[in-house]
Design an enzyme around this catalytic site. Structure first.
Site, short mmCIF file in Angstrom:
data_model
loop_
_atom_site.label_atom_id
_atom_site.label_comp_id
_atom_site.label_asym_id
_atom_site.label_seq_id
_atom_site.Cartn_x
_atom_site.Cartn_y
_atom_site.Cartn_z
N ASN A 13 -4.16 8.51 -7.57
CA ASN A 13 -4.31 7.18 -6.81
C ASN A 13 -3.81 7.61 -5.50
O ASN A 13 -2.49 7.63 -5.07
CB ASN A 13 -3.49 5.99 -7.41
CG ASN A 13 -3.74 4.81 -6.49
OD1 ASN A 13 -4.45 4.75 -5.45
ND2 ASN A 13 -3.27 3.67 -7.12
N ARG A 98 -8.61 6.96 -8.41
CA ARG A 98 -8.80 5.76 -8.00
C ARG A 98 -9.61 5.69 -6.75
O ARG A 98 -9.01 6.26 -5.83
CB ARG A 98 -7.39 5.09 -8.05
CG ARG A 98 -7.94 3.44 -7.66
CD ARG A 98 -6.42 2.84 -7.29
NE ARG A 98 -6.59 1.27 -7.32
CZ ARG A 98 -5.73 0.50 -7.19
NH1 ARG A 98 -4.40 0.81 -7.60
NH2 ARG A 98 -5.87 -0.59 -7.03
N HIS A 186 -9.38 -4.75 -7.06
CA HIS A 186 -8.50 -4.90 -8.05
C HIS A 186 -9.18 -4.55 -9.56
O HIS A 186 -8.67 -5.37 -10.80
CB HIS A 186 -7.70 -6.08 -8.15
CG HIS A 186 -6.48 -6.09 -7.06
ND1 HIS A 186 -6.27 -7.40 -6.32
CD2 HIS A 186 -5.72 -5.15 -6.82
CE1 HIS A 186 -5.35 -7.04 -5.49
NE2 HIS A 186 -4.96 -5.76 -5.51
N ARG A 246 -0.79 -8.72 3.89
CA ARG A 246 -2.39 -8.95 4.43
C ARG A 246 -2.36 -10.35 4.59
O ARG A 246 -1.90 -11.32 3.72
CB ARG A 246 -3.17 -8.39 3.44
CG ARG A 246 -3.32 -6.76 3.74
CD ARG A 246 -4.35 -6.30 2.58
NE ARG A 246 -3.55 -5.46 1.60
CZ ARG A 246 -4.04 -5.17 0.54
NH1 ARG A 246 -5.24 -5.16 0.17
NH2 ARG A 246 -3.35 -4.32 -0.20
N GLU A 384 -3.26 0.28 -14.27
CA GLU A 384 -4.51 0.65 -13.49
C GLU A 384 -4.58 2.10 -14.13
O GLU A 384 -5.82 2.77 -14.22
CB GLU A 384 -4.43 0.66 -12.04
CG GLU A 384 -4.68 -0.81 -11.81
CD GLU A 384 -3.95 -1.32 -10.52
OE1 GLU A 384 -2.72 -1.01 -10.44
OE2 GLU A 384 -4.84 -1.92 -9.70
#
Ligand code: AMP
Length: 404
Positions: A13, A98, A186, A246, A384
């Site tokens: 990732n 990813r 996600h 964010r 993940e």
């Protein structure tokens, strides 16, 4: 270190200044993690930290930056040489990556070819802060491991099942046609959690579920019968819930104001919305939920209050999308650990059938709703990396069968 007898997968990732990776071994039908690592650039330093499957540090190295070697290429070489030293006999058949954006065409993981890479490069304008680094990770891995299959796993793929109304903005149609859509992100986390829920509570998993992925990045997703029908994130990973840094949902008029009245450049606005907003912007001192919860500063409390308020709003909206709700799942660093956030997000939610068991909630148990609760509430540790590894091996096998 334990010997590895079976096939292995490496997951990667790659972000702008870090590469997370993991080494999994296929044991029967499961994937066993042998190592989970992080290569990162921190100021002048390049660091590599690797833990075993139980979380114990098994390797740690630091060195000063050498500006002539790009970070991703160098980090991958170091990861590879560590792997060769620590697990010389590991039979790594594939590397899973990813990738934040798969656009409209990638609704499933893809074997990386030159054509796929080109496709992913064309999506850089849609995710300029993530996609280039994801691609750099793939390119570096292809160079470092030329004989290993590379598989791209997309954060958008899980959401390609959105119906049109949850895929579009009310803009002129040609913008939709050229890809200005609500992609949702996600996805790998939602997919993992959905599969896990199927094991824990199959009846609920087959029903109407809202998953709240609350980490440094945060979003919520409405899932019916295992398929995503709506997400709080849209065209970019900025929309919806406020996050660590964010902003979350924002009136586009604010962006016009920043441009027209404050004369801010596009880069300055990007910096403001992605890096200086959210919990950090509201509190003025931290994007870390642990620090905010421990603080008595009123700004910290207001930041948490806004975070919780947006979760509640989204929960009501997504429950309406699903025409009712059978289960809620919390995951991500905040969702899995911050019982205070869950307690406040679910307070007074009896109208959608939620009755919280405060004791189970405070203990971060797997089921945190009471026996009487019509809607069941779960806490699931997301993974993940494991999802990427599963996809990667499945695609590798499918490809091998086709080639045979
Ligand atoms: P993630 O991006 O999923 O790793 O989540 C990071 C967020 O989870 C940060 O805001 C952390 O402060 C928060 N977090 C992690 N552990 C805890 C904890 N024990 N209590 C509250 N928040 C936590």
């Amino acid at each position: 270190m334990s010997a590895i007898a079976n096939r292995c997968v490496i997951t990667l990732n790659a972000g702008s200044s870090s590469i997370k990776f993991a080494l999994f071994e296929e044991v029967s039908d499961a994937l066993k993690p042998h190592a989970v690592g992080l290569a990162e650039m921190a100021g002048e330093e390049r660091r590599l930290t690797i833990r075993d499957g139980a979380g114990e540090i098994i390797h740690q190295a630091k060195r000063q930056e050498r500006s002539d070697v790009p970070f991703h290429a160098e980090a991958l070489r170091r990861i590879l040489s560590w792997r060769q030293g620590a697990f010389p006999n590991a039979n790594v058949v594939a590397a899973g990556h990813r990738v934040v954006h798969g656009g409209v065409n990638h609704a499933a993981p893809a074997l990386v070819t030159d054509a796929v890479l080109k496709d992913l490069e064309a999506l850089i304008p849609l995710a300029p802060l993530h996609q280039p680094y994801n691609i750099a990770g793939i390119v570096g891995a292809r160079e470092a491991w030329p004989h290993v299959a590379q598989v791209a796993c997309f954060d958008t793929a899980f959401h390609r099942s959105h119906p049109y109304v949850n895929d579009t903005f009310a803009l002129p149609r040609e913008l939709y046609d050229e890809g200005v859509r609500r992609y949702g992100f996600h996805g790998l986390s939602y997919e993992y959690v959905t599969r896990k829920l199927r094991e824990i509570a199959p009846l609920h998993a087959a029903g109407r579920v809202v998953v709240a992925h609350l980490g440094n990045g945060a979003s919520m997703c409405a899932i019916r019968d295992g398929l995503s029908v709506a997400s709080s994130m849209g065209f970019t990973a900025l929309d919806g819930l406020p996050m660590g840094t964010r902003c979350g949902q924002l009136d586009p008029g604010v962006v016009l104001y920043l441009m027209q009245e404050k004369k801010m450049s596009a880069d300055e606005i990007v910096d403001l919305l992605y890096k200086r907003s959210g919990l950090l912007g509201l509190s003025g001192f931290s994007n870390d939920m642990r620090e905010l919860l421990a603080s008595e500063r009123p700004e910290a409390q207001q930041a948490i209050e806004y975070f919780v308020f947006r979760i509640r709003r989204e929960l009501g909206g997504l429950a309406a999308v699903l025409k009712g709700i059978d289960a809620i799942v919390f995951c991500g660093g905040i969702g899995e650990n911050a019982w205070q956030v869950r307690e406040r997000a679910l307070e007074g939610m009896e109208w959608i059938g939620v009755e919280l068991d405060r004791t189970s909630n405070r203990a971060n148990e797997e089921i945190i709703s009471s026996e009487r609760s019509r809607t069941r509430v779960f806490v699931v540790k997301t993974n993940e990396e494991a999802m990427i590894a599963k996809h990667t091996l499945a695609l590798f096998d499918a490809q091998s069968r086709r080639a045979a």
